[in-house]
Motif scaffolding. Structure first.
Motif, mmCIF file in Angstrom:
data_model
loop_
_atom_site.group_PDB
_atom_site.id
_atom_site.type_symbol
_atom_site.label_atom_id
_atom_site.label_comp_id
_atom_site.label_asym_id
_atom_site.label_seq_id
_atom_site.Cartn_x
_atom_site.Cartn_y
_atom_site.Cartn_z
ATOM 1 N N ASP A 126 0.841 -1.194 0.000
ATOM 2 C CA ASP A 126 0.000 0.000 0.000
ATOM 3 C C ASP A 126 0.879 1.248 0.000
ATOM 4 O OD1 ASP A 126 0.390 0.875 3.009
ATOM 5 O OD2 ASP A 126 -0.046 -1.280 3.036
ATOM 6 N N ASP A 127 0.265 2.403 -0.213
ATOM 7 C CA ASP A 127 1.014 3.655 -0.321
ATOM 8 C C ASP A 127 1.810 3.963 0.941
ATOM 9 O OD1 ASP A 127 0.034 3.876 -2.828
ATOM 10 O OD2 ASP A 127 -1.144 5.706 -2.488
ATOM 11 N N ALA A 128 1.223 3.700 2.108
ATOM 12 C CA ALA A 128 1.906 4.018 3.363
ATOM 13 C C ALA A 128 3.185 3.194 3.516
ATOM 14 C CB ALA A 128 0.967 3.773 4.545
ATOM 15 N N THR A 129 3.092 1.914 3.180
ATOM 16 C CA THR A 129 4.278 1.041 3.279
ATOM 17 C C THR A 129 5.352 1.481 2.302
ATOM 18 O OG1 THR A 129 2.912 -0.832 3.982
ATOM 19 C CG2 THR A 129 5.091 -1.328 3.091
ATOM 20 N N LEU A 130 4.966 1.743 1.055
ATOM 21 C CA LEU A 130 5.947 2.147 0.056
ATOM 22 C C LEU A 130 6.539 3.518 0.367
ATOM 23 C CD1 LEU A 130 4.179 0.911 -3.212
ATOM 24 C CD2 LEU A 130 6.029 -0.188 -1.945
ATOM 25 N N ARG A 131 5.746 4.397 0.979
ATOM 26 C CA ARG A 131 6.284 5.724 1.314
ATOM 27 C C ARG A 131 7.345 5.613 2.409
ATOM 28 N NH1 ARG A 131 1.884 7.987 1.344
ATOM 29 N NH2 ARG A 131 1.993 8.875 -0.755
ATOM 30 N N ARG A 132 7.155 4.711 3.366
ATOM 31 C CA ARG A 132 8.172 4.500 4.394
ATOM 32 C C ARG A 132 9.449 3.940 3.772
ATOM 33 N NH1 ARG A 132 3.671 2.690 7.463
ATOM 34 N NH2 ARG A 132 4.152 0.507 6.929
ATOM 35 N N MET A 133 9.298 3.091 2.790
ATOM 36 C CA MET A 133 10.474 2.555 2.103
ATOM 37 C C MET A 133 11.158 3.639 1.280
ATOM 38 S SD MET A 133 9.020 -1.173 0.836
ATOM 39 C CE MET A 133 10.631 -1.670 0.204
ATOM 40 N N ALA A 134 10.373 4.509 0.679
ATOM 41 C CA ALA A 134 10.944 5.571 -0.157
ATOM 42 C C ALA A 134 11.768 6.558 0.654
ATOM 43 C CB ALA A 134 9.826 6.305 -0.898
ATOM 44 N N ASP A 135 11.520 6.637 1.964
ATOM 45 C CA ASP A 135 12.303 7.537 2.806
ATOM 46 C C ASP A 135 13.780 7.137 2.851
ATOM 47 O OD1 ASP A 135 10.083 9.049 3.363
ATOM 48 O OD2 ASP A 135 9.614 8.007 5.242
ATOM 49 N N PHE A 136 14.093 5.870 2.526
ATOM 50 C CA PHE A 136 15.488 5.408 2.524
ATOM 51 C C PHE A 136 16.224 5.845 1.259
ATOM 52 C CE2 PHE A 136 13.609 2.554 5.616
ATOM 53 C CZ PHE A 136 14.604 2.395 6.552
ATOM 54 N N ALA A 137 15.492 6.271 0.245
ATOM 55 C CA ALA A 137 16.109 6.662 -1.029
ATOM 56 C C ALA A 137 16.320 8.166 -1.052
ATOM 57 C CB ALA A 137 15.230 6.219 -2.201
ATOM 58 N N PRO A 138 17.553 8.649 -1.097
ATOM 59 C CA PRO A 138 17.793 10.098 -1.133
ATOM 60 C C PRO A 138 17.268 10.715 -2.423
ATOM 61 C CG PRO A 138 19.788 8.892 -0.525
ATOM 62 C CD PRO A 138 18.801 7.887 -1.024
ATOM 63 N N GLU A 139 17.076 12.012 -2.395
ATOM 64 C CA GLU A 139 16.627 12.714 -3.590
ATOM 65 C C GLU A 139 17.772 12.828 -4.596
ATOM 66 O OE1 GLU A 139 15.053 16.470 -2.503
ATOM 67 O OE2 GLU A 139 13.379 15.643 -1.340
ATOM 68 N N GLY A 140 17.411 12.970 -5.854
ATOM 69 C CA GLY A 140 18.409 13.122 -6.901
ATOM 70 C C GLY A 140 18.878 11.796 -7.461
ATOM 71 N N GLU A 141 19.788 11.898 -8.426
ATOM 72 C CA GLU A 141 20.317 10.714 -9.090
ATOM 73 C C GLU A 141 21.524 10.171 -8.325
ATOM 74 O OE1 GLU A 141 19.110 9.158 -11.760
ATOM 75 O OE2 GLU A 141 17.411 10.566 -11.775
ATOM 76 N N PRO A 142 21.656 8.850 -8.257
ATOM 77 C CA PRO A 142 22.845 8.288 -7.599
ATOM 78 C C PRO A 142 24.098 8.560 -8.424
ATOM 79 C CG PRO A 142 21.559 6.551 -8.628
ATOM 80 C CD PRO A 142 20.741 7.807 -8.740
ATOM 81 N N GLU A 143 25.229 8.686 -7.727
ATOM 82 C CA GLU A 143 26.488 8.900 -8.415
ATOM 83 C C GLU A 143 26.954 7.643 -9.155
ATOM 84 O OE1 GLU A 143 29.117 10.166 -5.319
ATOM 85 O OE2 GLU A 143 28.542 12.283 -5.519
ATOM 86 N N SER A 144 26.607 6.502 -8.616
ATOM 87 C CA SER A 144 26.978 5.235 -9.252
ATOM 88 C C SER A 144 26.047 4.140 -8.762
ATOM 89 C CB SER A 144 28.438 4.867 -8.939
ATOM 90 O OG SER A 144 28.599 4.647 -7.552
ATOM 91 N N SER A 145 26.004 3.067 -9.488
ATOM 92 C CA SER A 145 25.201 1.913 -9.091
ATOM 93 C C SER A 145 25.877 0.652 -9.599
ATOM 94 C CB SER A 145 23.777 2.008 -9.649
ATOM 95 O OG SER A 145 23.796 1.967 -11.066
ATOM 96 N N ARG A 146 25.645 -0.441 -8.902
ATOM 97 C CA ARG A 146 26.218 -1.718 -9.319
ATOM 98 C C ARG A 146 25.404 -2.850 -8.732
ATOM 99 N NH1 ARG A 146 29.650 -4.505 -5.781
ATOM 100 N NH2 ARG A 146 29.808 -3.558 -3.702
ATOM 101 N N VAL A 147 25.556 -4.028 -9.315
ATOM 102 C CA VAL A 147 24.920 -5.234 -8.797
ATOM 103 C C VAL A 147 25.887 -5.888 -7.824
ATOM 104 C CG1 VAL A 147 23.971 -7.489 -9.356
ATOM 105 C CG2 VAL A 147 23.549 -5.555 -10.869
ATOM 106 N N ALA A 148 25.483 -5.975 -6.567
ATOM 107 C CA ALA A 148 26.352 -6.572 -5.548
ATOM 108 C C ALA A 148 26.307 -8.097 -5.616
ATOM 109 C CB ALA A 148 25.942 -6.088 -4.160
ATOM 110 N N THR A 149 25.114 -8.667 -5.623
ATOM 111 C CA THR A 149 24.956 -10.121 -5.720
ATOM 112 C C THR A 149 23.706 -10.429 -6.525
ATOM 113 O OG1 THR A 149 23.661 -10.270 -3.665
ATOM 114 C CG2 THR A 149 26.053 -10.516 -3.483
#
Length: 258
Positions: free
Chosen positions: A56-79
């Motif tokens: 639901d929206d409330a659950t996903l919004r709490r998860m979205a709080d972990f994602a900072p604003e803006g584009e990431p500087e880099s990304s990779r697949v860890a496992t």
């Protein structure tokens, strides 16, 4: 020789592991972007019906709080991990997105049955500061004494095992050669925290090793098992050449010299 060929075959098989699925990585990245931008309907549209009901929206919004604003500087697949059970496939990937002040871990589980499209069956998100990744790096400074002791044992154990295997092979003591490949009773050290764990019924090839998962936030784990067979090989004198078998006594005695 056949044991050596078996080890070589296992090494080659490990080196020829299949590559990750780029399409699944793209799907997981798109799901993260939907969450970070709070496009929750778009994210639920990629999910299985059962997962979409709980997202639901409330659950996903709490998860979205972990994602900072803006584009990431880099990304990779860890496992990543791919499993197949019957006609059902499951693909799980752990991605790492690096921002100036945060590191985000994003885990996505995708499933499909038969030829159906891949659907997201679960997501997990967490984040930490870059300092946490720095703590997880392998450094030799500032560690407790037991960490250095286990590190030294993890270096000595495989050397002792390898020397013993070679000497046992030269002495044609095949049972000792095979047994000396392994150590018994494993000590495992968390290099970051200094915690030590011991497992009695555990065996380690060449008596030692180390591991770290793909995430930069996970600690190095160093382990060694006591090379009991190798130690017994030397203590019991099995390194000495085998005694020569007595020859058969000749039926005709040598004539005395004239």
């Amino acid at each position: 020789m056949r044991y050596l060929l078996l080890l070589v075959a296992l090494f080659v098989a490990a080196c020829s592991a299949p590559a990750a699925d780029a399409a699944r990585e793209t799907q997981a990245t798109t799901a993260y972007e939907h969450l970070a931008a709070e496009r929750f309907d778009a994210l639920r549209g990629q999910m299985t019906p059962s997962s979409a009901e709980t997202a639901d929206d409330a659950t996903l919004r709490r998860m979205a709080d972990f994602a900072p604003e803006g584009e990431p500087e880099s990304s990779r697949v860890a496992t990543w991990n791919w499993q197949t059970v019957g006609d059902t496939q499951a693909y799980q990937t752990l991605q790492e997105f690096e921002y100036p002040d945060r590191i985000v871990l994003w885990q996505t589980t995708m499933v499909r049955r038969g030829d159906e499209p891949w659907r997201i069956d679960g997501v997990y998100i967490n984040s930490a500061s870059p300092e946490a990744a720095e703590l997880a790096r392998f450094t030799l400074s500032g560690r407790p004494p037991q960490s250095y002791a286990i590190l030294a044992a993890a270096v000595v154990a495989p050397i002792l095992c390898l020397i013993t295997v070679v000497v046992a092979a030269l002495r044609r003591r095949w049972g000792w050669m095979v047994a000396s490949f392994f150590g018994v009773g494993q000590f495992t050290l968390n290099w970051t925290t200094g915690e030590v764990f011991f497992e009695l019924l555990r065996f380690a090839l060449f008596g030692a090793g180390f591991m770290k998962t793909g995430s930069s936030l996970d600690p190095w784990m160093i382990f060694f098992a006591v090379p009991v067979p190798a130690i017994l090989f030397w203590l019991l004198g099995r390194w000495r050449p085998k005694p020569a078998k007595p020859g058969r006594k000749s039926a005709v005695e040598d004539s005395p010299p004239v």
